[in-house]
Design a protein around this motif. Sequence first.
Motif, PDB file in Angstrom:
ATOM      1  N   PHE A 396      44.792  31.192  51.567  1.00 27.73           N
ATOM      2  CA  PHE A 396      45.431  31.814  50.402  1.00 27.73           C
ATOM      3  C   PHE A 396      45.283  33.324  50.452  1.00 27.73           C
ATOM      4  CE2 PHE A 396      41.078  31.075  48.815  1.00 27.73           C
ATOM      5  CZ  PHE A 396      40.780  32.277  48.183  1.00 27.73           C
ATOM      6  N   GLY A 397      46.197  33.999  49.789  1.00 27.18           N
ATOM      7  CA  GLY A 397      46.149  35.457  49.764  1.00 27.18           C
ATOM      8  C   GLY A 397      47.377  36.023  49.085  1.00 27.18           C
ATOM      9  N   ASP A 398      47.407  37.333  48.959  1.00 28.16           N
ATOM     10  CA  ASP A 398      48.576  38.019  48.444  1.00 28.16           C
ATOM     11  C   ASP A 398      48.649  39.324  49.212  1.00 28.16           C
ATOM     12  OD1 ASP A 398      50.281  39.789  46.988  1.00 28.16           O
ATOM     13  OD2 ASP A 398      50.067  38.513  45.219  1.00 28.16           O
ATOM     14  N   SER A 399      49.692  39.460  50.010  1.00 30.94           N
ATOM     15  CA  SER A 399      49.746  40.610  50.915  1.00 30.94           C
ATOM     16  C   SER A 399      49.827  41.936  50.158  1.00 30.94           C
ATOM     17  CB  SER A 399      50.938  40.474  51.869  1.00 30.94           C
ATOM     18  OG  SER A 399      52.126  40.335  51.119  1.00 30.94           O
ATOM     19  N   LYS A 400      50.133  41.875  48.856  1.00 32.04           N
ATOM     20  CA  LYS A 400      50.245  43.122  48.098  1.00 32.04           C
ATOM     21  C   LYS A 400      49.222  43.251  46.986  1.00 32.04           C
ATOM     22  CE  LYS A 400      54.786  44.773  48.977  1.00 32.04           C
ATOM     23  NZ  LYS A 400      55.728  45.682  48.369  1.00 32.04           N
ATOM     24  N   ASP A 401      48.292  42.289  46.899  1.00 29.81           N
ATOM     25  CA  ASP A 401      47.345  42.322  45.793  1.00 29.81           C
ATOM     26  C   ASP A 401      45.986  41.781  46.241  1.00 29.81           C
ATOM     27  OD1 ASP A 401      45.930  42.148  43.446  1.00 29.81           O
ATOM     28  OD2 ASP A 401      47.478  41.076  42.321  1.00 29.81           O
ATOM     29  N   ALA A 402      45.134  42.701  46.659  1.00 30.37           N
ATOM     30  CA  ALA A 402      43.822  42.294  47.171  1.00 30.37           C
ATOM     31  C   ALA A 402      42.911  41.792  46.062  1.00 30.37           C
ATOM     32  CB  ALA A 402      43.171  43.472  47.888  1.00 30.37           C
ATOM     33  N   ALA A 403      42.985  42.420  44.879  1.00 34.53           N
ATOM     34  CA  ALA A 403      42.039  42.091  43.810  1.00 34.53           C
ATOM     35  C   ALA A 403      42.203  40.660  43.314  1.00 34.53           C
ATOM     36  CB  ALA A 403      42.192  43.078  42.652  1.00 34.53           C
ATOM     37  N   LYS A 404      43.456  40.239  43.185  1.00 31.76           N
ATOM     38  CA  LYS A 404      43.715  38.890  42.678  1.00 31.76           C
ATOM     39  C   LYS A 404      43.144  37.841  43.639  1.00 31.76           C
ATOM     40  CE  LYS A 404      47.976  38.175  42.359  1.00 31.76           C
ATOM     41  NZ  LYS A 404      49.132  37.311  42.485  1.00 31.76           N
ATOM     42  N   SER A 405      43.377  38.022  44.937  1.00 32.14           N
ATOM     43  CA  SER A 405      42.831  37.090  45.937  1.00 32.14           C
ATOM     44  C   SER A 405      41.311  37.127  45.902  1.00 32.14           C
ATOM     45  CB  SER A 405      43.285  37.457  47.351  1.00 32.14           C
ATOM     46  OG  SER A 405      44.592  37.911  47.359  1.00 32.14           O
ATOM     47  N   TRP A 406      40.793  38.346  45.769  1.00 30.35           N
ATOM     48  CA  TRP A 406      39.338  38.530  45.735  1.00 30.35           C
ATOM     49  C   TRP A 406      38.725  37.748  44.576  1.00 30.35           C
ATOM     50  CZ3 TRP A 406      35.469  40.290  42.513  1.00 30.35           C
ATOM     51  CH2 TRP A 406      34.275  40.715  43.110  1.00 30.35           C
ATOM     52  N   HIS A 407      39.385  37.756  43.428  1.00 28.10           N
ATOM     53  CA  HIS A 407      38.821  37.061  42.271  1.00 28.10           C
ATOM     54  C   HIS A 407      38.812  35.540  42.453  1.00 28.10           C
ATOM     55  CE1 HIS A 407      37.607  40.188  39.562  1.00 28.10           C
ATOM     56  NE2 HIS A 407      38.739  40.841  39.754  1.00 28.10           N
ATOM     57  N   LEU A 408      39.789  35.012  43.188  1.00 26.19           N
ATOM     58  CA  LEU A 408      39.712  33.571  43.466  1.00 26.19           C
ATOM     59  C   LEU A 408      38.574  33.298  44.460  1.00 26.19           C
ATOM     60  CD1 LEU A 408      40.551  30.685  43.125  1.00 26.19           C
ATOM     61  CD2 LEU A 408      42.440  31.036  44.717  1.00 26.19           C
ATOM     62  N   ALA A 409      38.455  34.178  45.451  1.00 17.11           N
ATOM     63  CA  ALA A 409      37.340  34.026  46.405  1.00 17.11           C
ATOM     64  C   ALA A 409      35.993  34.103  45.671  1.00 17.11           C
ATOM     65  CB  ALA A 409      37.432  35.107  47.483  1.00 17.11           C
ATOM     66  N   GLU A 410      35.950  34.950  44.654  1.00 15.28           N
ATOM     67  CA  GLU A 410      34.721  35.087  43.868  1.00 15.28           C
ATOM     68  C   GLU A 410      34.359  33.756  43.171  1.00 15.28           C
ATOM     69  OE1 GLU A 410      35.062  37.393  40.299  1.00 15.28           O
ATOM     70  OE2 GLU A 410      33.016  38.148  40.425  1.00 15.28           O
ATOM     71  N   ILE A 411      35.368  33.061  42.677  1.00 15.15           N
ATOM     72  CA  ILE A 411      35.101  31.749  42.060  1.00 15.15           C
ATOM     73  C   ILE A 411      34.534  30.787  43.101  1.00 15.15           C
ATOM     74  CG2 ILE A 411      36.122  29.744  40.905  1.00 15.15           C
ATOM     75  CD1 ILE A 411      38.202  31.606  39.681  1.00 15.15           C
ATOM     76  N   LEU A 412      35.141  30.794  44.301  1.00 15.24           N
ATOM     77  CA  LEU A 412      34.643  29.916  45.370  1.00 15.24           C
ATOM     78  C   LEU A 412      33.182  30.238  45.669  1.00 15.24           C
ATOM     79  CD1 LEU A 412      37.626  29.951  47.909  1.00 15.24           C
ATOM     80  CD2 LEU A 412      37.210  28.364  46.040  1.00 15.24           C
ATOM     81  N   GLN A 413      32.876  31.517  45.703  1.00 14.13           N
ATOM     82  CA  GLN A 413      31.498  31.930  45.991  1.00 14.13           C
ATOM     83  C   GLN A 413      30.547  31.417  44.904  1.00 14.13           C
ATOM     84  OE1 GLN A 413      30.215  35.899  47.922  1.00 14.13           O
ATOM     85  NE2 GLN A 413      30.009  36.253  45.738  1.00 14.13           N
TER      86      GLN A 413
END
Length: 839
Positions: A396-413
């Motif tokens: 998963f990711g968003d090529s134009k939005d790092a923060a949004k992807s980061w916040h989902l990764a944060e939930i996984l963490q």
Amino acid sequence: MKKILLLTLILATAALKSQEKVTLDYYLPANITYNENVPTPQSIIGHEVGEWHITHDKLVYYMQALAASSDRVNIENRGETFEGRPLLLLTITSPDNHKKIDQIQKEHLEISTQDGSAKSTNDLPVVVYQGFSIHGNEPSGSNAALVYAYYLAAAEGEEIEQLLKHTVILLDPSFNPDGLQRFAYWANTNKNANLNPDGNDREYHEVWPGGRTNHYWFDMNRDWLPVQLPESRARIASFHKWMPNILTDHHEMGTNSTFFFQPGEPNRVHPLTPKINQELTAEIGTFHAKALDNIGSLYYSEEDYDDYYYGKGSTFPDVNGGIGILFEQASSRGHIQESVNGILTFPFTIRNQFATALSTIEAAQHMRIKLLQYQQQFFKDALIESSKNKTKTIIFGDSKDAAKSWHLAEILQRQKIKFHQLNTDAVIDGKTFKKENSYVVPMNQRNSRLIKAMFEKRTTFTDSIFYDISAWTFPLAFNLDYTEVNSSTYLGEEITTLKNLTGTIGNLSNYAYAFEWNEYYTPKALNKILNKGIRAKVGKTPFSVEGKKYDYGAILIPVQNQELDPKELHAFLTEVAQESFINIASIGTGHTVGIDLGSSRFESLKKQEIAIIVGNGITSYDAGEIWHLFDQRYDIKLTKLDTDYFSRINLSRYTAIIIPNSYKGLDKNSTEKLKTWVKNGGTVIGYRGTTEWLAKNEFIDLKFIKDTLVAKDISYEQKKKFSGAQVTGGAIFETKLDRSHPINFGYKNNKLPIFRNTNSYIEPNKSSYNNPIQYTNSPLLSGYVSEEKLELLKNSVPFQAQRLGRGKVIVFTDNTNFRAFWYGTNKLLINAIFFSEIL
Ligand SMILES: [Zn+2]
């Protein structure tokens, strides 16, 4: 086999007369001696438990005093609420276990891993997490926690010692400190010296928004999976540290009910929960039944409540190898209330919670090996399931939005799910994934069931009634590109600690700066820029300059003729970029491909003064979500105007007013006042029910699609099921976007998933350019909706904007700010505010 000594529950059964002074004996099991060195609650808090409602600060004093006096109790502070209250956890077990607690914790965690899958569980203690009053105005739980903690610390004899030898109790005395404090203030300040059971008394009618929720009015018993709030973050960390075998969640319900314990509705269990989980829940239930029989309390189970949404405290453990248990006690709401079951006293409600807290650990001790083996088997099975598809990964990711992807990764963490970097930029299934803001989740790991629970899309169900939402598919809520592949080709290095988000800026420019609107925190940046008095413009057409492409909605900041000189401006924008995690480019020329930077296709933006209407008549959850979004994420000042005094204030300073969901809207004077303000140039934004209210009061001209469904061949007995099935309790639907419309600036895809929990359908406007967001012809992405309602939804529109005088009226039929984890649609509200003049 070692003989397990059962804890016998002999509680004082004498009924408490309504005006009688309560004593500690009323709650405690009889025929037990108590260690005199352990302070009673009264000796610290100054009143008997149940005489007044415990405030959180007194609760903290008591728990600290208890921990200081007992070698069975360890106390820790795991963080703070929004209002700065400590998030306490007591670990209670035998003094011998405390000496080797780290070892016990390590061994316990091991049984849920590959390494511990064959380990003997015979000598391991069982771990029980007991939490109270996540809804602050359901206070019998937290008040019972005082007696319960005292009992565990002070009770003497072989039974309690055996119990503590085989059990580690994690006691979370207040799941919601801010809400508990708010409710205690209300109930105590309205208490009569002569207790008054008349339900009409002010004591039983809290002022808006009540004490159920936390500081930003969130229902925290929906946040166990998304973990967006500080209280949840602390408890989820404790959960994963310990992986409890049982987790209990003590609530209250209506005054005229009795006592409920799980299992709930058998048809409404999430399919990822193993069947045996419900069998064990039922077996634990026999202990509660016995305890309540002993004190003559009425109870029920297998009705009303369900085990479907994993974001609830009593359901979350079910997808994590544990057993979650919900308790619901009839609420006295204050100190005493008349009910159909006679006079309901506050101490009576506390005693039932205490009795079932005790029956929980009795069950845990009795079923210890069974529960530990269940947990071990749960993870063994999960590993076998996931190893069938060894190479399956989610990207998963968003090529134009790092923060949004980061916040989902944060939930996984936070949920202890393993994930990796993407090892290379890639186009998969037509979607572009960039290395720096994409993540790869291998399914072959111990938490594979939890991953499924977060990522799956589900549209078929065994039942048509849901206690809460029926879908929460995370990549849809985040509006991320995602895909599954059956190969480990893209698996980069494992990420063990997420790196902080960063922002960058180009060199000092004497001409202009620009940034695209896609990043999640761009509203924070724009607001800060406009508040500083810096002129900024938005590009209504894509362009490219100096080799970089800019999509719709890019923000342009010219250097000349600003309040700050070029050097100061660069320094200021550097700060903006870093704080908002965005990349600002410096531009040396106005000559572009597409619109030139001086073109009128760049529209000037205005500083905003934003207000939100709150108070009676407004749904506090919806209001709180917006307040939290602006205050915590965007650092945008939002003035809360109460419906109580709205008609008396001068609105001229506000540029935009948000009205969250409301079914009755404003009173006549307030309505006229609001309309005049809009006609003079204000922007009003209405959500959900407010949409219909705005149309009815002629702020906006809308046609609603009528729901003509009538009950045919439905018996009286089937009535509840029939109407329940027509509720859209919370599901996810697909819309198509006209990306050239300013409401959609910052969205790179033509499709956007939207969360919907209403049954309101607007007909599309006859001019297609006025329908920039429209439900597709086959809109259901995930969750439950009746066939009839789905038919109405097809091709309808969730958004409209119209002019009224010199102002704007903007409506959304759906909640774009749901529960702080719907990152994907947050930008729509911001666009409605900052770009309202060009909508
Ligand atoms: Zn509750």
